[in-house]
Write an enzyme that holds these catalytic residues in place. Sequence first.
Site, PDB file in Angstrom:
ATOM      1  N   SER A  25       0.826  -1.207   0.000  1.00 21.53           N
ATOM      2  CA  SER A  25       0.000   0.000   0.000  1.00 21.53           C
ATOM      3  C   SER A  25       0.861   1.260   0.000  1.00 21.53           C
ATOM      4  CB  SER A  25      -0.949   0.007   1.206  1.00 21.53           C
ATOM      5  OG  SER A  25      -0.225  -0.137   2.416  1.00 21.53           O
ATOM      6  N   ASN A  82      -2.527  -2.152  13.320  1.00 22.32           N
ATOM      7  CA  ASN A  82      -3.981  -1.951  13.249  1.00 22.32           C
ATOM      8  C   ASN A  82      -4.422  -0.677  13.970  1.00 22.32           C
ATOM      9  OD1 ASN A  82      -3.789  -4.353  11.957  1.00 22.32           O
ATOM     10  ND2 ASN A  82      -4.811  -5.579  13.548  1.00 22.32           N
ATOM     11  N   HIS A 126     -39.204  22.655 -13.122  1.00 24.61           N
ATOM     12  CA  HIS A 126     -39.314  21.776 -14.311  1.00 24.61           C
ATOM     13  C   HIS A 126     -38.529  22.338 -15.494  1.00 24.61           C
ATOM     14  CE1 HIS A 126     -42.766  19.888 -12.187  1.00 24.61           C
ATOM     15  NE2 HIS A 126     -43.000  21.141 -11.817  1.00 24.61           N
ATOM     16  N   SER A 180     -12.637  24.177 -28.921  1.00 25.27           N
ATOM     17  CA  SER A 180     -12.812  22.887 -29.574  1.00 25.27           C
ATOM     18  C   SER A 180     -11.658  22.687 -30.536  1.00 25.27           C
ATOM     19  CB  SER A 180     -14.138  22.883 -30.327  1.00 25.27           C
ATOM     20  OG  SER A 180     -14.091  21.941 -31.364  1.00 25.27           O
ATOM     21  N   LYS A 237     -16.163  27.542 -30.869  1.00 23.33           N
ATOM     22  CA  LYS A 237     -16.615  26.978 -29.590  1.00 23.33           C
ATOM     23  C   LYS A 237     -15.865  27.522 -28.373  1.00 23.33           C
ATOM     24  CE  LYS A 237     -19.171  24.123 -28.717  1.00 23.33           C
ATOM     25  NZ  LYS A 237     -19.061  22.670 -28.866  1.00 23.33           N
ATOM     26  N   ASN A 296     -16.085  26.172 -24.465  1.00 24.72           N
ATOM     27  CA  ASN A 296     -16.769  25.146 -23.680  1.00 24.72           C
ATOM     28  C   ASN A 296     -16.541  25.297 -22.180  1.00 24.72           C
ATOM     29  OD1 ASN A 296     -17.612  23.935 -26.094  1.00 24.72           O
ATOM     30  ND2 ASN A 296     -15.670  22.816 -26.254  1.00 24.72           N
ATOM     31  N   GLU A 331     -18.271  21.220 -16.400  1.00 22.69           N
ATOM     32  CA  GLU A 331     -18.611  19.852 -16.820  1.00 22.69           C
ATOM     33  C   GLU A 331     -17.834  18.813 -16.023  1.00 22.69           C
ATOM     34  OE1 GLU A 331     -19.455  19.716 -21.428  1.00 22.69           O
ATOM     35  OE2 GLU A 331     -17.905  21.175 -20.986  1.00 22.69           O
ATOM     36  N   TYR A 344      -9.924  -6.253  12.586  1.00 24.47           N
ATOM     37  CA  TYR A 344      -9.171  -5.817  11.413  1.00 24.47           C
ATOM     38  C   TYR A 344      -9.106  -6.940  10.386  1.00 24.47           C
ATOM     39  CZ  TYR A 344      -5.615  -4.155   8.245  1.00 24.47           C
ATOM     40  OH  TYR A 344      -4.974  -3.763   7.108  1.00 24.47           O
ATOM     41  N   GLN A 392      -7.387  -2.124   4.051  1.00 22.91           N
ATOM     42  CA  GLN A 392      -6.382  -1.345   3.330  1.00 22.91           C
ATOM     43  C   GLN A 392      -7.004  -0.649   2.103  1.00 22.91           C
ATOM     44  OE1 GLN A 392      -2.272  -2.869   2.964  1.00 22.91           O
ATOM     45  NE2 GLN A 392      -2.662  -2.949   0.781  1.00 22.91           N
TER      46      GLN A 392
HETATM   47  N1  ARG Z   1      -1.352  -1.357   5.131  1.00 18.29           N
HETATM   48  C1  ARG Z   1      -2.315  -1.757   6.120  1.00 18.29           C
HETATM   49  C2  ARG Z   1      -3.630  -0.989   5.910  1.00 18.29           C
HETATM   50  O1  ARG Z   1      -3.580  -0.015   5.247  1.00 18.29           O
HETATM   51  C3  ARG Z   1      -1.807  -1.468   7.484  1.00 18.29           C
HETATM   52  C4  ARG Z   1      -2.277  -2.374   8.550  1.00 18.29           C
HETATM   53  C5  ARG Z   1      -1.762  -3.734   8.339  1.00 18.29           C
HETATM   54  N2  ARG Z   1      -2.107  -4.560   9.411  1.00 18.29           N
HETATM   55  C6  ARG Z   1      -1.968  -5.878   9.297  1.00 18.29           C
HETATM   56  N3  ARG Z   1      -2.299  -6.583  10.301  1.00 18.29           N
HETATM   57  N4  ARG Z   1      -1.542  -6.416   8.179  1.00 18.29           N
HETATM   58  O2  ARG Z   1      -4.658  -1.364   6.407  1.00 18.29           O
END
Ligand code: ARG
Length: 474
Positions: free
Chosen positions: A27, A113, A159, A286, A292, A294, A299, A326, A331
């Site tokens: 992540s 966590n 309307h 455009s 044009k 726009n 939008e 958890y 994630q």
């Molecule tokens: N990258 C994890 C998340 O965003 C962090 C927590 C990971 N905890 C674990 N027990 N693997 O949730």
Amino acid sequence: MKKSKPVSRSGRFTQGPGEDVARFTESISFDWRLWRYDILGSLAHATMLRQAGLLSQAEAEGIIRTLDAISQEIAAGHFTWKPDLEDVHMNIEAELTRREPAGAKLHTGRSRNDQVALDMRLWLRDEIDALILEIRNLQSAMVELGARHSRTPLPGYTHLQRAQPVFFAHHLLAYVEMLERDAGRLRDAWKRVNICPLGSGALAGSTLPLDREFVARYLHFIDGKKRPLVSQNSMDAVSDRDFIVEFASASALLAVHLSRLAEDLILWAGSEFNFIRIADAYTTGSSLMPQKKNPDIAELARGKTGRVVGNLVSLLVLLKGLPMTYNRDLQEDKEPLFDTADTVRATVQIVAAMLRHTSVNEAVCRAAASDPALLATDLADYLVTRGLPFRQAHHAVGAAVALAEQKGKKLNELTLAEYQSIEPLFDAGVHALFDLDQAMARRNLTGAPGDREVQRQLRRWQKFLARDEAKSKP
Ligand code: ARG
């Protein structure tokens, strides 16, 4: 298929995850942006561990000094994030421990966590503050434009049919009200973000003598009386993402409001309406049609709303089947959250800038609002003041509209005799009713689009926004 190359691991594992696994589970590519908060949380935790006697003075100092150094390197863009270290928490801790052996003690009584729950709350608290400031700025841009057109009449629609005249300011102030409720919802969500989960461990707290209240105070998780705010159930604290859903929900509604405004602006900028002119810098041409111009910003504001609403739905679906507590699924909360936050903030910003570069074609608006048919309701009200029940008055004016149509006249061109042939209660005052300026002066109920009331509302917002701006200055 690419062969799995193991990355280093220890403890119960004899083999690390392969590159493909690391790539799938990492992540860091998106949670690196939590780094400031991750370090802040670690500083709080290390300081607390020292006070609890779980770190020596020298160990705590070493950790804090090294975290500060890492922080500066990240801020300067000199830090290398490693995907095989999975996330922002592991990246920072691993680097800390590489430089400072006492770093291995930082995770005492802590789990990723409760750490990630903390980081998200710290991040979101700042994000909400920043978003509310941007909403204030957009409200100010609307009030400024409204104040320049507090007496420019334009048709109000139901309307998408011309209904009754309003002032341009009144139409914009409708959005100022919506945005105020959005800000209120965000502020309300903020209160539930502002709770410290640290000390909840993986799910069941810790057997160590941690001082959760100290950490909460250190990180400004406090109430109005400066009392620390800590989560009251360790399982809830690590699995709760309500606070993210609430933000995503308030943001989705905000985006929907921006989208409706965008739709109004798009219509008004088109030549069929021609009520406004958006400055060239805030429009695009455009590639094919040279004439044009726009309204792309409006939008896109409308278009991006789909994504923001989608993010809310993604988060709700993400959570719906999760057992306590958890689960790695969580994630997946980050990308929709970050995307929503980035999208709504950028949209609020650019729409404010665009409105500051938008002018109103007063004459066109006034001409459109000057259709006497828009004052048909005033005619019915006038018959009511002469004692006719409203249903009959409505019927009589309807008949007058039909008669005018049949004679090829505008409603105000019928003669008094023609009016009286429909309803004898019409008198010599009938034609004066069509004076638009007087018609606007008659609409003075609280919240109505009349002269006095719109001026009053504008002043109310000007005062409110000026006060709020003064408050938000450091
Ligand atoms: N990258 C994890 C998340 O965003 C962090 C927590 C990971 N905890 C674990 N027990 N693997 O949730």
